[in-house]
Design a protein around this motif. Structure first.
Motif, PDB file in Angstrom:
ATOM      1  N   LEU A 144       0.386  -1.263   0.190  1.00 44.25           N
ATOM      2  CA  LEU A 144      -0.150   0.356   0.000  1.00 44.25           C
ATOM      3  C   LEU A 144       0.728   1.400  -0.237  1.00 44.25           C
ATOM      4  O   LEU A 144       0.556   1.885  -0.527  1.00 44.25           O
ATOM      5  CB  LEU A 144      -1.206   0.367   1.115  1.00 44.25           C
ATOM      6  CG  LEU A 144      -1.837   1.469   1.515  1.00 44.25           C
ATOM      7  CD1 LEU A 144      -2.515   1.284   0.231  1.00 44.25           C
ATOM      8  CD2 LEU A 144      -2.549   0.586   2.827  1.00 44.25           C
ATOM      9  N   GLU A 145       1.566   1.473   0.441  1.00 46.91           N
ATOM     10  CA  GLU A 145       3.272   2.011   1.147  1.00 46.91           C
ATOM     11  C   GLU A 145       2.864   2.608  -0.814  1.00 46.91           C
ATOM     12  O   GLU A 145       3.303   3.791  -0.471  1.00 46.91           O
ATOM     13  CB  GLU A 145       3.957   1.862   1.748  1.00 46.91           C
ATOM     14  CG  GLU A 145       4.759   2.831   3.146  1.00 46.91           C
ATOM     15  CD  GLU A 145       5.391   2.604   3.580  1.00 46.91           C
ATOM     16  OE1 GLU A 145       5.899   2.993   4.545  1.00 46.91           O
ATOM     17  OE2 GLU A 145       6.162   1.066   3.170  1.00 46.91           O
ATOM     18  N   ARG A 146       3.774   1.228  -1.301  1.00 46.05           N
ATOM     19  CA  ARG A 146       4.010   1.292  -2.612  1.00 46.05           C
ATOM     20  C   ARG A 146       3.443   2.058  -3.412  1.00 46.05           C
ATOM     21  O   ARG A 146       3.782   2.580  -4.233  1.00 46.05           O
ATOM     22  CB  ARG A 146       4.986   0.350  -2.504  1.00 46.05           C
ATOM     23  CG  ARG A 146       6.088   0.491  -4.156  1.00 46.05           C
ATOM     24  CD  ARG A 146       6.839  -1.127  -4.422  1.00 46.05           C
ATOM     25  NE  ARG A 146       5.835  -2.018  -4.176  1.00 46.05           N
ATOM     26  CZ  ARG A 146       5.656  -3.034  -3.733  1.00 46.05           C
ATOM     27  NH1 ARG A 146       7.085  -4.000  -4.482  1.00 46.05           N
ATOM     28  NH2 ARG A 146       5.002  -3.865  -3.057  1.00 46.05           N
ATOM     29  N   TYR A 147       1.381   1.555  -3.577  1.00 46.63           N
ATOM     30  CA  TYR A 147       1.402   2.125  -4.594  1.00 46.63           C
ATOM     31  C   TYR A 147       0.995   3.940  -3.872  1.00 46.63           C
ATOM     32  O   TYR A 147       0.986   4.094  -4.674  1.00 46.63           O
ATOM     33  CB  TYR A 147       0.102   2.044  -4.615  1.00 46.63           C
ATOM     34  CG  TYR A 147      -1.301   2.560  -4.660  1.00 46.63           C
ATOM     35  CD1 TYR A 147      -1.608   1.639  -5.891  1.00 46.63           C
ATOM     36  CD2 TYR A 147      -2.249   3.164  -3.902  1.00 46.63           C
ATOM     37  CE1 TYR A 147      -3.316   2.010  -6.751  1.00 46.63           C
ATOM     38  CE2 TYR A 147      -3.053   3.630  -4.330  1.00 46.63           C
ATOM     39  CZ  TYR A 147      -3.264   3.395  -5.991  1.00 46.63           C
ATOM     40  OH  TYR A 147      -4.732   3.497  -6.319  1.00 46.63           O
ATOM     41  N   VAL A 148       1.133   3.868  -2.862  1.00 46.29           N
ATOM     42  CA  VAL A 148       0.779   5.948  -2.944  1.00 46.29           C
ATOM     43  C   VAL A 148       2.405   6.423  -3.343  1.00 46.29           C
ATOM     44  O   VAL A 148       1.965   7.677  -3.066  1.00 46.29           O
ATOM     45  CB  VAL A 148       0.496   6.376  -0.913  1.00 46.29           C
ATOM     46  CG1 VAL A 148       0.320   7.419  -0.501  1.00 46.29           C
ATOM     47  CG2 VAL A 148      -0.993   4.655  -0.788  1.00 46.29           C
TER      48      VAL A 148
END
Length: 160
Positions: A144-148
């Motif tokens: 999720l962090e990588r996506y954001v």
């Protein structure tokens, strides 16, 4: 359409996920009663702004936690936070109430939204709506962090 765009972006980034379809879920804590936690951390998401709407935030924290908006405001250097309007939510993230999640940054073309993650979410698997409260994506927080971050969004870690 948003769900497909989000899934495509996750795939392009190599982020693994599970996608679950289910009846609408309006409140995060309802997931437990409905058996929709999928073995992951159930989270709630709040769309916040400063009093003068000079900054906007998506706050993601474990569903069991209460968000102390005064403390969070101090932690990010703001004098006051309040809930942003439904109109701003639609305008900036293309989302509606009950469907808020950091995945909506895919539509924040002006990069006006900062994502606030409760530090307790690190190293967990999390449940998030892909802008549709009849679907849940379960993924590692790191994904999720990588996506954001892939959208150039600013992330701040806080103790909500």
């Amino acid at each position: 359409m948003q769900t497909e765009e989000i899934i495509a972006r996750l795939g392009a980034l190599g982020v693994g996920y599970e996608l679950h379809d289910h009846p609408p879920v309006e409140h995060a804590l309802d997931r437990y009663e409905l058996g929709l936690d999928f073995g992951a951390c159930v989270c709630k998401n709040l769309f916040l702004t400063t009093r003068n709407e000079s900054a906007f935030y998506v706050l993601m924290l474990p569903a069991e936690k209460n968000a102390d908006l005064r403390r969070i405001a101090r932690a990010i250097g703001s004098s006051r936070l309040c809930f942003a309007s439904d109109a701003r939510l639609e305008e900036l993230l293309g989302q509606r109430p009950g469907m808020v999640s950091p995945l909506g940054v895919i539509h924040d073309t002006g990069r006006r939204v900062t994502v606030l993650f409760d530090a307790a979410l690190r190293d967990k698997r999390v449940c998030v709506h892909p802008s549709d409260n009849t679907k849940t994506l379960v993924l590692d927080f790191a994904g999720l962090e990588r996506y954001v971050k892939s959208f150039g969004e600013k992330i701040i870690y806080i103790d909500a």
